[in-house]
Write a protein that holds these residues in place. Structure first.
Motif, PDB file in Angstrom:
ATOM      1  N   ALA A  44       0.867  -1.189   0.000  1.00 18.84           N
ATOM      2  CA  ALA A  44       0.000   0.000   0.000  1.00 18.84           C
ATOM      3  C   ALA A  44       0.900   1.234   0.000  1.00 18.84           C
ATOM      4  CB  ALA A  44      -0.920  -0.016   1.208  1.00 18.84           C
ATOM      5  N   VAL A  45       1.595   1.452  -1.110  1.00 18.77           N
ATOM      6  CA  VAL A  45       2.658   2.452  -1.195  1.00 18.77           C
ATOM      7  C   VAL A  45       2.217   3.841  -0.748  1.00 18.77           C
ATOM      8  CG1 VAL A  45       4.331   3.551  -2.743  1.00 18.77           C
ATOM      9  CG2 VAL A  45       3.755   1.136  -3.039  1.00 18.77           C
ATOM     10  N   GLY A  46       1.008   4.241  -1.052  1.00 15.76           N
ATOM     11  CA  GLY A  46       0.548   5.582  -0.709  1.00 15.76           C
ATOM     12  C   GLY A  46      -0.027   5.728   0.688  1.00 15.76           C
ATOM     13  N   HIS A  47       0.047   4.678   1.496  1.00 18.08           N
ATOM     14  CA  HIS A  47      -0.594   4.695   2.813  1.00 18.08           C
ATOM     15  C   HIS A  47       0.424   4.591   3.943  1.00 18.08           C
ATOM     16  CE1 HIS A  47      -4.680   4.488   1.180  1.00 18.08           C
ATOM     17  NE2 HIS A  47      -4.077   3.859   0.183  1.00 18.08           N
ATOM     18  N   MET A  48      -0.021   4.937   5.129  1.00 16.55           N
ATOM     19  CA  MET A  48       0.852   4.986   6.301  1.00 16.55           C
ATOM     20  C   MET A  48       1.243   3.620   6.847  1.00 16.55           C
ATOM     21  SD  MET A  48       1.605   8.132   6.714  1.00 16.55           S
ATOM     22  CE  MET A  48       2.381   8.138   8.331  1.00 16.55           C
ATOM     23  N   SER A  49       0.592   2.553   6.405  1.00 18.53           N
ATOM     24  CA  SER A  49       0.980   1.205   6.811  1.00 18.53           C
ATOM     25  C   SER A  49       1.032   0.346   5.558  1.00 18.53           C
ATOM     26  CB  SER A  49      -0.003   0.629   7.828  1.00 18.53           C
ATOM     27  OG  SER A  49      -1.218   0.295   7.207  1.00 18.53           O
ATOM     28  N   PRO A  50       1.718  -0.810   5.631  1.00 22.41           N
ATOM     29  CA  PRO A  50       1.847  -1.646   4.433  1.00 22.41           C
ATOM     30  C   PRO A  50       0.510  -2.222   3.953  1.00 22.41           C
ATOM     31  CG  PRO A  50       2.934  -2.677   6.319  1.00 22.41           C
ATOM     32  CD  PRO A  50       2.463  -1.326   6.758  1.00 22.41           C
ATOM     33  N   GLY A  51      -0.462  -2.291   4.839  1.00 22.03           N
ATOM     34  CA  GLY A  51      -1.802  -2.722   4.464  1.00 22.03           C
ATOM     35  C   GLY A  51      -2.682  -1.496   4.296  1.00 22.03           C
ATOM     36  N   ASN A  57       0.363   8.667   3.203  1.00 27.47           N
ATOM     37  CA  ASN A  57       1.667   9.266   3.470  1.00 27.47           C
ATOM     38  C   ASN A  57       1.913  10.375   2.430  1.00 27.47           C
ATOM     39  OD1 ASN A  57       2.890   8.080   1.063  1.00 27.47           O
ATOM     40  ND2 ASN A  57       2.939   6.146   2.175  1.00 27.47           N
ATOM     41  N   PRO A  58       3.020  11.118   2.536  1.00 29.33           N
ATOM     42  CA  PRO A  58       3.248  12.223   1.601  1.00 29.33           C
ATOM     43  C   PRO A  58       3.233  11.813   0.121  1.00 29.33           C
ATOM     44  CG  PRO A  58       4.706  12.451   3.473  1.00 29.33           C
ATOM     45  CD  PRO A  58       4.033  11.106   3.608  1.00 29.33           C
ATOM     46  N   PHE A  59       3.765  10.636  -0.203  1.00 30.86           N
ATOM     47  CA  PHE A  59       3.726  10.192  -1.600  1.00 30.86           C
ATOM     48  C   PHE A  59       2.286   9.906  -2.023  1.00 30.86           C
ATOM     49  CE2 PHE A  59       3.649   6.867  -4.864  1.00 30.86           C
ATOM     50  CZ  PHE A  59       4.311   7.545  -5.892  1.00 30.86           C
ATOM     51  N   GLY A  60       1.504   9.289  -1.163  1.00 33.09           N
ATOM     52  CA  GLY A  60       0.103   9.013  -1.476  1.00 33.09           C
ATOM     53  C   GLY A  60      -0.678  10.292  -1.734  1.00 33.09           C
ATOM     54  N   LEU A  61      -0.415  11.321  -0.945  1.00 26.03           N
ATOM     55  CA  LEU A  61      -1.077  12.610  -1.144  1.00 26.03           C
ATOM     56  C   LEU A  61      -0.656  13.231  -2.480  1.00 26.03           C
ATOM     57  CD1 LEU A  61      -0.749  14.034   2.478  1.00 26.03           C
ATOM     58  CD2 LEU A  61      -2.821  13.144   1.384  1.00 26.03           C
ATOM     59  N   ALA A  62       0.636  13.155  -2.796  1.00 27.48           N
ATOM     60  CA  ALA A  62       1.142  13.719  -4.045  1.00 27.48           C
ATOM     61  C   ALA A  62       0.614  12.932  -5.253  1.00 27.48           C
ATOM     62  CB  ALA A  62       2.664  13.725  -4.043  1.00 27.48           C
ATOM     63  N   PHE A  63       0.560  11.616  -5.133  1.00 29.04           N
ATOM     64  CA  PHE A  63       0.051  10.759  -6.211  1.00 29.04           C
ATOM     65  C   PHE A  63      -1.427  11.061  -6.467  1.00 29.04           C
ATOM     66  CE2 PHE A  63      -1.479   6.434  -7.595  1.00 29.04           C
ATOM     67  CZ  PHE A  63      -0.872   6.436  -8.837  1.00 29.04           C
ATOM     68  N   SER A  64      -2.193  11.233  -5.404  1.00 29.71           N
ATOM     69  CA  SER A  64      -3.607  11.613  -5.544  1.00 29.71           C
ATOM     70  C   SER A  64      -3.728  12.975  -6.219  1.00 29.71           C
ATOM     71  CB  SER A  64      -4.301  11.644  -4.180  1.00 29.71           C
ATOM     72  OG  SER A  64      -4.402  10.361  -3.643  1.00 29.71           O
ATOM     73  N   ALA A  65      -2.910  13.933  -5.786  1.00 31.99           N
ATOM     74  CA  ALA A  65      -2.957  15.287  -6.357  1.00 31.99           C
ATOM     75  C   ALA A  65      -2.580  15.291  -7.836  1.00 31.99           C
ATOM     76  CB  ALA A  65      -2.029  16.221  -5.576  1.00 31.99           C
ATOM     77  N   ALA A  66      -1.775  14.309  -8.251  1.00 29.07           N
ATOM     78  CA  ALA A  66      -1.366  14.190  -9.663  1.00 29.07           C
ATOM     79  C   ALA A  66      -2.398  13.419 -10.481  1.00 29.07           C
ATOM     80  CB  ALA A  66       0.004  13.521  -9.751  1.00 29.07           C
ATOM     81  N   GLY A  67      -3.548  13.153  -9.884  1.00 30.67           N
ATOM     82  CA  GLY A  67      -4.602  12.436 -10.609  1.00 30.67           C
ATOM     83  C   GLY A  67      -4.328  10.959 -10.770  1.00 30.67           C
ATOM     84  N   HIS A  68      -3.547  10.382  -9.843  1.00 28.74           N
ATOM     85  CA  HIS A  68      -3.157   8.974  -9.893  1.00 28.74           C
ATOM     86  C   HIS A  68      -2.429   8.649 -11.189  1.00 28.74           C
ATOM     87  CE1 HIS A  68      -6.534   8.822  -6.915  1.00 28.74           C
ATOM     88  NE2 HIS A  68      -5.521   8.341  -6.233  1.00 28.74           N
ATOM     89  N   GLU A  69      -1.558   9.588 -11.606  1.00 33.72           N
ATOM     90  CA  GLU A  69      -0.739   9.400 -12.800  1.00 33.72           C
ATOM     91  C   GLU A  69       0.714   9.680 -12.459  1.00 33.72           C
ATOM     92  OE1 GLU A  69      -1.946  11.534 -16.265  1.00 33.72           O
ATOM     93  OE2 GLU A  69      -4.064  11.046 -15.973  1.00 33.72           O
ATOM     94  N   TRP A  70       1.616   8.931 -13.101  1.00 31.76           N
ATOM     95  CA  TRP A  70       3.042   9.155 -12.946  1.00 31.76           C
ATOM     96  C   TRP A  70       3.428  10.262 -13.914  1.00 31.76           C
ATOM     97  CZ3 TRP A  70       6.460   8.453  -9.435  1.00 31.76           C
ATOM     98  CH2 TRP A  70       7.829   8.456  -9.722  1.00 31.76           C
ATOM     99  N   THR A  71       3.581  11.456 -13.392  1.00 32.83           N
ATOM    100  CA  THR A  71       3.916  12.616 -14.212  1.00 32.83           C
ATOM    101  C   THR A  71       5.378  12.990 -13.987  1.00 32.83           C
ATOM    102  OG1 THR A  71       3.333  14.190 -12.469  1.00 32.83           O
ATOM    103  CG2 THR A  71       1.550  13.508 -13.971  1.00 32.83           C
ATOM    104  N   THR A  72       5.920  13.775 -14.890  1.00 31.51           N
ATOM    105  CA  THR A  72       7.296  14.241 -14.719  1.00 31.51           C
ATOM    106  C   THR A  72       7.422  15.027 -13.418  1.00 31.51           C
ATOM    107  OG1 THR A  72       7.638  14.319 -17.109  1.00 31.51           O
ATOM    108  CG2 THR A  72       9.159  15.599 -15.759  1.00 31.51           C
TER     109      THR A  72
END
Length: 138
Positions: A44-51, A57-72
């Motif tokens: 669960a890469v974007g979350h505060m625990s492995p499940g 977590n900060p990456f999960g928030l950023a990934f959500s803000a990017a529309g769940h897309e891997w952007t430059t």
């Protein structure tokens, strides 16, 4: 009463849908299925625990803000503030990965959401986080 079985069923479906969601999201950024933190797999890469937990977590928030897309921009960010870009931590230091392709590096993948997880992989030529040189200092 039918209420207890219905509640149990709804809880089960909710947990299952959360678990299935991780597999889907893992395919939307490089090495999503290989992320480690302190020697532990972290599906669960974007979350505060492995499940699954609702807390991101900060990456999960950023990934959500990017529309769940891997952007430059997401690749070049350092979501957890550890001095390494998300791309470097996830094996895409040049921010060239696209879904379905093989990342530049598939080993020594660290967690981009926690500052205590860093990769020992070389950073030569990597895209740098905004406001940084791209060089990782010890």
């Amino acid at each position: 009463m039918m209420r207890t079985p219905m509640v149990a069923w709804l809880v089960g479906v909710s947990l299952l849908s959360g678990a299935l969601g991780h597999g889907t999201y893992q395919k939307l950024f490089p090495n999503g299925d290989k992320v480690m933190r302190n020697g532990e797999a972290w599906p669960a890469v974007g979350h505060m625990s492995p499940g699954y937990t609702p807390d991101k977590n900060p990456f999960g928030l950023a990934f959500s803000a990017a529309g769940h897309e891997w952007t430059t921009q997401l690749c070049q960010e350092d979501s957890d503030g550890d001095g390494q870009t998300n791309g470097l931590e996830l094996g895409d230091p040049l921010c060239e990965w696209t879904p379905g392709s093989t990342p530049a590096r598939v080993e020594d993948i660290s967690h981009p959401g926690f500052g205590d997880s860093v990769t020992a992989a070389a950073d030569a030529g990597a895209a740098s986080a905004p406001g940084t040189s791209g060089i990782v200092l010890p």
